[in-house]
Design an enzyme around this catalytic site. Structure first.
Site, PDB file in Angstrom:
ATOM      1  N   GLU A  33       0.921  -1.237   0.138  1.00 54.80           N
ATOM      2  CA  GLU A  33       0.295  -0.153   0.001  1.00 54.80           C
ATOM      3  C   GLU A  33       0.870   1.146  -0.131  1.00 54.80           C
ATOM      4  OE1 GLU A  33      -2.637  -0.150   3.322  1.00 54.80           O
ATOM      5  OE2 GLU A  33      -3.764  -1.847   2.415  1.00 54.80           O
ATOM      6  N   GLU A  72      -4.983  -8.852   0.793  1.00 56.19           N
ATOM      7  CA  GLU A  72      -5.720  -8.318   2.135  1.00 56.19           C
ATOM      8  C   GLU A  72      -7.100  -8.150   1.616  1.00 56.19           C
ATOM      9  OE1 GLU A  72      -4.438  -5.045   4.587  1.00 56.19           O
ATOM     10  OE2 GLU A  72      -2.298  -5.620   4.250  1.00 56.19           O
TER      11      GLU A  72
HETATM   12  C1  BGP Z   1      -4.293  -2.281   5.686  1.00 61.73           C
HETATM   13  C2  BGP Z   1      -2.871  -2.417   6.113  1.00 61.73           C
HETATM   14  C3  BGP Z   1      -2.578  -3.374   7.351  1.00 61.73           C
HETATM   15  C4  BGP Z   1      -3.703  -3.103   8.490  1.00 61.73           C
HETATM   16  C5  BGP Z   1      -5.162  -3.051   7.895  1.00 61.73           C
HETATM   17  C6  BGP Z   1      -6.096  -2.929   8.916  1.00 61.73           C
HETATM   18  O1  BGP Z   1      -4.537  -0.869   5.281  1.00 61.73           O
HETATM   19  O2  BGP Z   1      -2.098  -3.062   5.178  1.00 61.73           O
HETATM   20  O3  BGP Z   1      -1.483  -3.178   7.803  1.00 61.73           O
HETATM   21  O4  BGP Z   1      -3.510  -2.309   9.237  1.00 61.73           O
HETATM   22  O5  BGP Z   1      -5.410  -1.990   6.859  1.00 61.73           O
HETATM   23  O6  BGP Z   1      -6.130  -1.596   9.298  1.00 61.73           O
HETATM   24  P1  BGP Z   1      -7.295  -1.070  10.783  1.00 61.73           P
HETATM   25  O7  BGP Z   1      -6.274  -1.684  11.952  1.00 61.73           O
HETATM   26  O8  BGP Z   1      -6.831   0.327  10.595  1.00 61.73           O
HETATM   27  O9  BGP Z   1      -8.478  -1.395  10.621  1.00 61.73           O
END
Ligand code: BGP
Length: 463
Positions: free
Chosen positions: A166, A365
């Site tokens: 990202e 993801e």
């Molecule tokens: C994505 C990232 C992760 C993780 C996930 C959840 O954008 O790649 O590293 O953090 O988001 O994020 P959050 O905990 O803010 O819900």
């Protein structure tokens, strides 16, 4: 079986080094910007929980890999921490880190779990941030060295590499909206940072390909399909297209096509925001594109033409060109304020099929964050996360449909394996197949979704 996936489809989850390892002040690790920021401003972090309190994978990875196996993982996506491997970001390699990553990778392989390894997950070594971080060309070269060292050390066993996770997020968080260090508002710098991340990625890809290792390299992008409020209103459509340029095509185009989107470049030129670049850098980017794409998908963007007069800065920002639109039919995650729109994952895949040469890709993801998940613990101590099963299954149905329609998608990684620490949100939103009880020294308990995922993986699909 109704939803059968192709033979060899990868089933697993994703995480990152800084969010799972812990031991941030031990075994020779240097500070990353997160370690530093937490020390400086713990109040910015949810419940004041910092990166030391990640899920202690550094010491518990063998136990965790056994749990991955129990939950049907055939792949696991994580990252190397630059500041663990090379504590100052440049120079001496930390032998304890080499031993750790070697053992971690070997343990995954010995359990039949394919490591997908990412090089950069928001975790700039502090000493390099002090030299300007991604604003600096010196740091781009330091990153290329770091990448080469990783390929030399682990490239015999890791066959799937990613240069960044990202890359738009450090731009947004660090230079526009202040949720990452260095937390400034400066669009000109943001553009320079984005350009340098792409340049660094291309340099790493070049090195990887020249080493002739038996594997593939790509980038992981968080794609946010950008839907206009009204498809028949040219101004809404234009605004949505521009949001797509800022947040998606800015990295997708150079990664896959080797060029930057023309509409974005001309706007940046008009604003005098073009980064410092050279022709030879542009050539390097052009000729060093990715083999594979990781797609992180959580939620779309819904966009309308700019109607509000609110300005985040006295200098132009992306938000000056569009407004976010609240779609009346949107379905929200009731346990965390994000929209759930399953078809978005299909739209991302179709976009890659139609506009980006149908490059092989992975869902790297996708997942559902839940606040206060303890309330779903049953009498046996297991979290009954039916909402997560429903979420993943609904997205997988769209991945399946995309496959039927010729998309080249080869695997699915849910975010995440074990509940983990997430930047300033710390442990607020739980995402894992496996619960981590912080009050019980990080005790792990498989959730209902973990057992369900094992069946899906074993059957290579579901009814
Ligand atoms: C994505 C990232 C992760 C993780 C996930 C959840 O954008 O790649 O590293 O953090 O988001 O994020 P959050 O905990 O803010 O819900």
């Amino acid at each position: 079986m109704k939803y059968e996936f192709p033979a060899g489809f990868w089933w697993g989850s994703a995480a990152s080094g800084p969010q799972t390892e812990g031991t941030v002040a031990g075994d020779g690790k240097g500070d990353s910007i997160w370690d530093h920021w937490y020390k400086q401003n713990p109040e910015l972090f949810f419940n004041q929980v910092g990166p030391e309190d990640t899920s202690y994978v550094y010491n518990r990875y063998k136990e965790d890999i056994a749990l991955m196996k129990k939950t049907g993982h055939t792949t696991y996506r994580t990252s190397i921490q630059w500041s663990r491997l090379i504590p100052d970001g440049i120079g001496a390699v930390n032998p304890e880190a080499v031993a750790f990553y070697n053992s971690y990778i070997d343990e995954l392989l010995a359990n039949g779990i394919e490591p997908f390894m990412n090089l950069y997950h928001f975790d700039m070594p502090l000493s390099l941030q002090q030299k300007g971080g991604w604003e600096s060309k010196e740091v781009v070269d330091a990153y290329a060295d770091y990448a080469r060292i990783c390929f030399e050390l682990f490239g015999d066993r890791v066959k799937k590499w990613f240069t960044h996770n990202e890359p738009i997020v450090p731009v947004e968080g660090g230079y526009l909206y202040q949720f990452h260090y260095p937390s400034v508002v400066d669009m000109k710098k943001a553009v320079q940072v984005a350009y340098h991340e792409t340049l660094a990625s291309a340099k790493a890809i070049k090195i990887y390909h020249e080493m002739n290792l038996d594997g593939q390299i790509g980038i992981i992008l968080n794609l946010t399909p950008s839907y206009p409020r009204n498809e028949n209103d040219p101004e809404d459509v234009k605004a949505a297209r521009l949001a797509d340029a800022f947040f998606n095509r800015s990295f997708l185009d150079p990664a896959i096509k080797g060029t930057f989107p023309e509409d974005l470049v001309s706007l940046l030129k008009e604003l005098d925001y073009l980064p410092e670049y050279t022709q030879s850098e542009l050539e390097l980017i052009k000729h060093n594109t990715i083999d594979i794409l990781g797609i992180n998908y959580y939620q779309p963007r819904r966009i309308m033409k700019k109607e509000s007069t609110e300005r985040l800065s006295d200098k132009p920002m992306p938000d000056d060109y569009f407004d976010n639109y609240i779609w009346p039919e949107r379905k929200m995650n009731p346990y965390r304020g994000w929209e759930i729109y399953e078809k978005g994952i299909y739209d991302c895949l179709i976009n890659v099929r139609d506009n980006y040469g149908n490059l092989p890709c992975y869902i790297s993801e996708n997942g559902m964050g839940v606040e206060g998940e303890e309330r779903f613990i049953n009498a046996d101590g297991m979290i009954e996360d039916d909402y997560r099963i429903e979420f993943v299954q609904a997205h997988l149905k769209y991945v399946h449909q995309a496959l039927q329609e010729g998309c080249n998608v080869k695997g699915y990684h849910m975010w995440t394996c074990m509940d983990n620490w997430s930047w300033t949100n710390a442990y607020k939103n739980r995402y894992g197949f496996i619960a981590v009880d912080l009050a019980e020294e990080g005790k792990r308990t498989i959730k209902k979704s973990g057992y369900w995922f094992k069946e899906v993986s074993d059957n290579n699909g579901f009814d």
